[in-house]
Scaffold this motif. Structure first.
Motif, short mmCIF file in Angstrom:
data_model
loop_
_atom_site.label_atom_id
_atom_site.label_comp_id
_atom_site.label_asym_id
_atom_site.label_seq_id
_atom_site.Cartn_x
_atom_site.Cartn_y
_atom_site.Cartn_z
N GLY A 1 12.35 -4.19 -6.32
CA GLY A 1 13.33 -4.07 -5.46
C GLY A 1 14.51 -4.87 -6.00
O GLY A 1 15.72 -4.91 -5.34
N LYS B 1 13.69 -0.30 -7.04
CA LYS B 1 13.51 0.36 -5.82
C LYS B 1 14.64 0.45 -4.70
O LYS B 1 14.92 -0.68 -4.90
CB LYS B 1 12.11 -0.27 -5.03
N PRO B 2 14.68 1.33 -4.12
CA PRO B 2 14.02 2.75 -4.07
C PRO B 2 14.42 3.25 -5.27
O PRO B 2 15.64 3.29 -5.74
CB PRO B 2 14.80 3.25 -2.87
N PHE B 3 13.48 4.17 -5.76
CA PHE B 3 13.81 5.00 -6.88
C PHE B 3 13.91 6.52 -6.63
O PHE B 3 13.36 6.96 -5.65
CB PHE B 3 12.56 4.85 -7.97
N ARG B 4 14.55 7.11 -7.54
CA ARG B 4 14.38 8.65 -7.47
C ARG B 4 13.23 9.05 -8.21
O ARG B 4 12.81 8.62 -9.35
CB ARG B 4 15.65 9.26 -7.95
N ARG B 5 12.52 10.06 -7.66
CA ARG B 5 11.36 10.51 -8.52
C ARG B 5 11.51 11.02 -9.81
O ARG B 5 10.84 10.73 -10.84
CB ARG B 5 10.73 11.59 -7.70
N HIS C 1 12.15 -6.31 2.28
CA HIS C 1 12.27 -6.09 0.81
C HIS C 1 11.44 -4.84 0.47
O HIS C 1 11.72 -3.88 -0.10
CB HIS C 1 12.20 -7.22 0.02
N GLU D 1 0.55 12.00 -9.60
CA GLU D 1 -0.40 13.35 -9.48
C GLU D 1 0.36 14.68 -9.72
O GLU D 1 -0.09 15.31 -10.20
CB GLU D 1 -1.46 12.92 -8.44
N LYS D 2 1.39 14.69 -8.85
CA LYS D 2 1.95 15.89 -8.77
C LYS D 2 2.68 16.22 -10.03
O LYS D 2 2.86 17.36 -10.34
CB LYS D 2 3.19 15.71 -7.46
N ASP E 1 14.87 14.83 -2.31
CA ASP E 1 15.36 13.40 -2.38
C ASP E 1 16.68 13.19 -1.75
O ASP E 1 17.29 13.90 -1.65
CB ASP E 1 15.80 13.39 -3.68
N LEU F 1 3.01 14.52 0.22
CA LEU F 1 2.57 13.13 0.99
C LEU F 1 1.95 13.23 2.40
O LEU F 1 1.91 12.34 2.95
CB LEU F 1 4.25 12.40 0.95
N LEU G 1 0.93 -1.16 0.08
CA LEU G 1 -0.09 -0.04 -0.08
C LEU G 1 1.08 1.20 -0.02
O LEU G 1 0.72 2.10 -0.78
CB LEU G 1 -0.75 0.05 1.44
N ASP G 2 2.01 1.34 0.67
CA ASP G 2 2.87 2.30 0.94
C ASP G 2 3.30 2.71 -0.42
O ASP G 2 3.36 3.93 -0.82
CB ASP G 2 4.05 2.18 1.85
N THR G 3 3.80 1.87 -1.36
CA THR G 3 4.49 1.80 -2.49
C THR G 3 3.49 2.46 -3.64
O THR G 3 3.76 3.49 -4.26
CB THR G 3 4.98 0.65 -3.07
N LYS H 1 12.91 -1.55 2.06
CA LYS H 1 13.90 -0.80 1.06
C LYS H 1 13.06 -0.28 -0.11
O LYS H 1 13.68 0.76 -0.34
CB LYS H 1 14.52 -2.28 0.73
N GLY H 2 12.14 -0.88 -0.38
CA GLY H 2 11.49 -0.39 -1.81
C GLY H 2 10.76 1.19 -1.54
O GLY H 2 11.24 2.04 -2.20
N PHE H 3 10.08 1.45 -0.44
CA PHE H 3 9.45 2.53 -0.37
C PHE H 3 9.94 3.57 0.77
O PHE H 3 9.58 4.56 0.50
CB PHE H 3 8.15 2.28 0.10
N LYS I 1 1.47 6.89 -6.82
CA LYS I 1 0.13 7.73 -6.98
C LYS I 1 0.67 9.32 -6.68
O LYS I 1 0.27 10.13 -7.62
CB LYS I 1 -1.07 7.31 -6.12
N SER I 2 0.97 9.44 -5.58
CA SER I 2 1.49 10.82 -5.48
C SER I 2 2.36 11.62 -6.10
O SER I 2 2.01 12.63 -6.42
CB SER I 2 1.86 10.96 -3.63
N SER J 1 13.03 5.29 1.09
CA SER J 1 13.51 6.66 0.77
C SER J 1 12.57 7.46 -0.22
O SER J 1 12.63 8.50 -0.28
CB SER J 1 14.86 6.59 0.08
N TYR K 1 9.57 7.96 0.29
CA TYR K 1 8.77 8.96 1.28
C TYR K 1 9.72 9.88 1.90
O TYR K 1 9.39 10.70 2.60
CB TYR K 1 8.08 8.16 2.15
N LEU L 1 0.73 4.18 -2.86
CA LEU L 1 0.24 5.43 -2.51
C LEU L 1 1.41 6.40 -3.00
O LEU L 1 1.17 7.63 -3.30
CB LEU L 1 -0.07 5.76 -0.96
N LEU L 2 2.73 6.05 -2.72
CA LEU L 2 3.81 6.95 -3.09
C LEU L 2 3.69 7.27 -4.42
O LEU L 2 4.02 8.17 -4.92
CB LEU L 2 5.36 6.25 -2.57
#
Lengths: 386, 110
Positions: free
Chosen positions: A93, A114-118, B48, A23-24, B105, B13, A12-14, B51-53, A19-20, B55, B57, A16-17
């Motif tokens: 990931g 992941k983690p990705f840079r926007r 896992h 949208e931005k 970032d 966010l 869910l966190d990914t 690790k993905g989400f 999506k945000s 950074s 946020y 929503l991230l």
């Protein structure tokens, strides 16, 4: 432009991230699926009809998900005809080469770790969407072109002469373009009572350009034949036409081979000109073959064509076969040998029906009916001579 | 005195952050339970995901902890997993979020 992006991720966190961020960046039509199965439902893949109004432009797919993982989900989506063109970008990931290799094999177009840079995420998305738009445009152009070719094919078929069955003579054709449109063209005309003109030409190449040239020849002949009967005059006019329109610096040089004959049932003679065309063949009553050999060079090469006309008696002639080189030309095979096979097929006979005879010729002169060249055959049955 | 760790998070966010942090606290409890059961596969999968989400946020530390948890779970290293869970819990107690209109970032400061 309206852009619909589907995010498939069990976190869910990914979801929503992503999506945000999207949208931005101005993407406001975002769909979320927490599993492959949920995505299949959204895409209408679980419906029996398989139809869904939903139009998705891009899928962001997690790889490691419970039950159906992202690689399997991508495979399933790519198996659906109507969903195949949706680009799938893996958001994962994992950076293991084997995993990514499987993802690309399944049909993914790109991946983001992941983690990705926007900024990187958005660059990739913009790039994939630009490619998708280009592909969609190209597909539309191809579909439009295909529709136009289908119409052109119908037009081309519509101008071909219909089978003729008159007292003493029957004429039929077998016509098979190698592509949608053909450079082969034929026609026959009743000039007067008992006199018939038969024409067959093969424009160099095939496809749209050859078909356009052959159509121009057909139009010229339609107006020419009622006024000009002599084969020499007809060939001169056709050669002038080819030189004038298709042998200049503004277009590719085009030439054609052609055979034109006037059959006179009353005088019992045939006058013909063969301009670089494979020899027409006549079956005589004693089961021998007469060839209508070349009498001049193909049309469109030289402005002043030296045209020779030949006259042959019609008596004892029961059948004439005209054909284009696609019938006897085969890679690695001798044309002469194939022409001999055609002659043999005529001598063997065994079929009364013209269409069956032409099919026989096709099968025996070649290994089959498939060809890279256009194919055309004409049979002229001289029924009063049999 | 509790040392605060300030994390800059994109203002966009903001609405997700309370639930995000709540879920992280639940994650610490879940990780502890999984360690007691020695369910290394589930720990690896949680790591896992972190690790993905993390950074994304703005919480780089969560990404780092997640990556280390994933490795430790793969090695079935009970000691390391225990320490990492403690570090994670401590971090969540110290973290202080500052929302910023600019995209930030990979920046964290103590």
């Amino acid at each position: 432009m309206r852009t619909v992006i589907l995010i498939i991720d069990d976190s869910l966190d990914t979801r929503l991230l992503l999506k945000s961020i999207l949208e931005k960046a101005g993407y406001h039509e975002i769909l979320l699926a927490d599993s492959a199965q949920a995505a299949f439902s959204l895409l209408g893949m679980n419906e029996e009809s398989g139809s869904s109004e939903l139009k998705v432009d891009l899928i962001l797919m997690d790889i490691f998900m419970p039950e159906t993982d992202g690689i399997e989900a991508t495979k399933r989506i790519k198996q659906e005809e109507r969903l195949r063109d949706i680009p799938v970008v893996m958001v994962t990931g994992s950076s293991e080469v084997q995993v990514l290799d499987l993802a690309f094999q399944a049909g993914a177009i790109d991946y983001i770790t992941k983690p990705f840079r926007r900024a990187e995420l958005l660059w990739r998305i913009r790039s994939v969407l630009a490619l998708k738009r280009e592909m969609d445009e190209r597909k539309k152009r191809e579909q439009k072109l295909q529709r136009e070719i289908e119409v052109a094919k119908k037009v081309q078929l519509s101008v071909l002469s219909k089978p003729l069955h008159h007292n003493g003579i029957s004429i039929e054709a077998f016509y098979q373009p190698s592509e949608e449109l053909s450079g082969d063209m034929y026609g026959w005309y009743q000039i007067s009572d008992g006199r018939y003109a038969v024409f067959l030409c093969d424009v160099m190449g095939h496809g749209v350009s050859a078909a356009l040239v052959s159509m121009s020849i057909r139009t010229l002949l339609r107006d020419l034949v009622p006024q000009v009967v002599d084969p020499v005059d007809v060939m001169h006019r056709l050669n002038d036409h080819m030189i004038q329109f298709f042998s200049n610096t503004y277009s590719l040089n085009r030439y054609c081979t052609a055979i034109y004959m006037v059959i006179d049932l009353k005088k019992q003679v045939i006058e013909y000109v063969n301009a670089g065309h494979p020899p027409g063949l006549a079956l005589l009553n004693d089961n021998t073959i007469l060839s209508f050999e070349r009498t001049t060079t193909p049309l469109g090469f030289v402005p002043k064509l030296n045209v020779q006309k030949k006259t042959v008696p019609l008596e004892n002639m029961s059948l004439i076969l005209l054909y284009t080189d696609g019938v006897v030309e085969e890679p690695g095979k001798s044309i002469g040998e194939n022409i001999e096979k055609v002659k043999q097929t005529l001598r063997e006979g065994g079929v009364d029906d013209s269409q069956a005879l032409m099919r026989n010729v096709m099968v025996k002169a070649r290994t089959g009916t498939s060809s890279v060249d256009d194919i055309c055959l004409i049979t002229i049955q001289l029924t009063s001579n049999t | 005195l509790v040392l605060k760790i300030t994390v800059h998070v994109d203002q966009e966010l903001q609405e997700y952050i309370p639930m995000f942090l709540e879920n992280r606290k639940k994650e610490v409890s879940l990780l502890s339970e999984l360690l007691k059961k020695k369910d290394f596969e589930q720990i690896r999968m949680l790591g896992h995901g972190m690790k993905g989400f993390g950074s994304g946020y703005g919480f780089d530390f969560i990404t780092t902890i997640g990556k280390e948890l994933e490795g430790a779970a793969r090695n079935r290293d009970v000691g390391s997993i225990g320490r990492l869970i403690q570090d994670y819990a401590k971090y969540l107690n110290q973290v202080e979020v500052v929302f910023s209109p600019q995209e930030v970032d990979d920046e964290e400061s103590e």
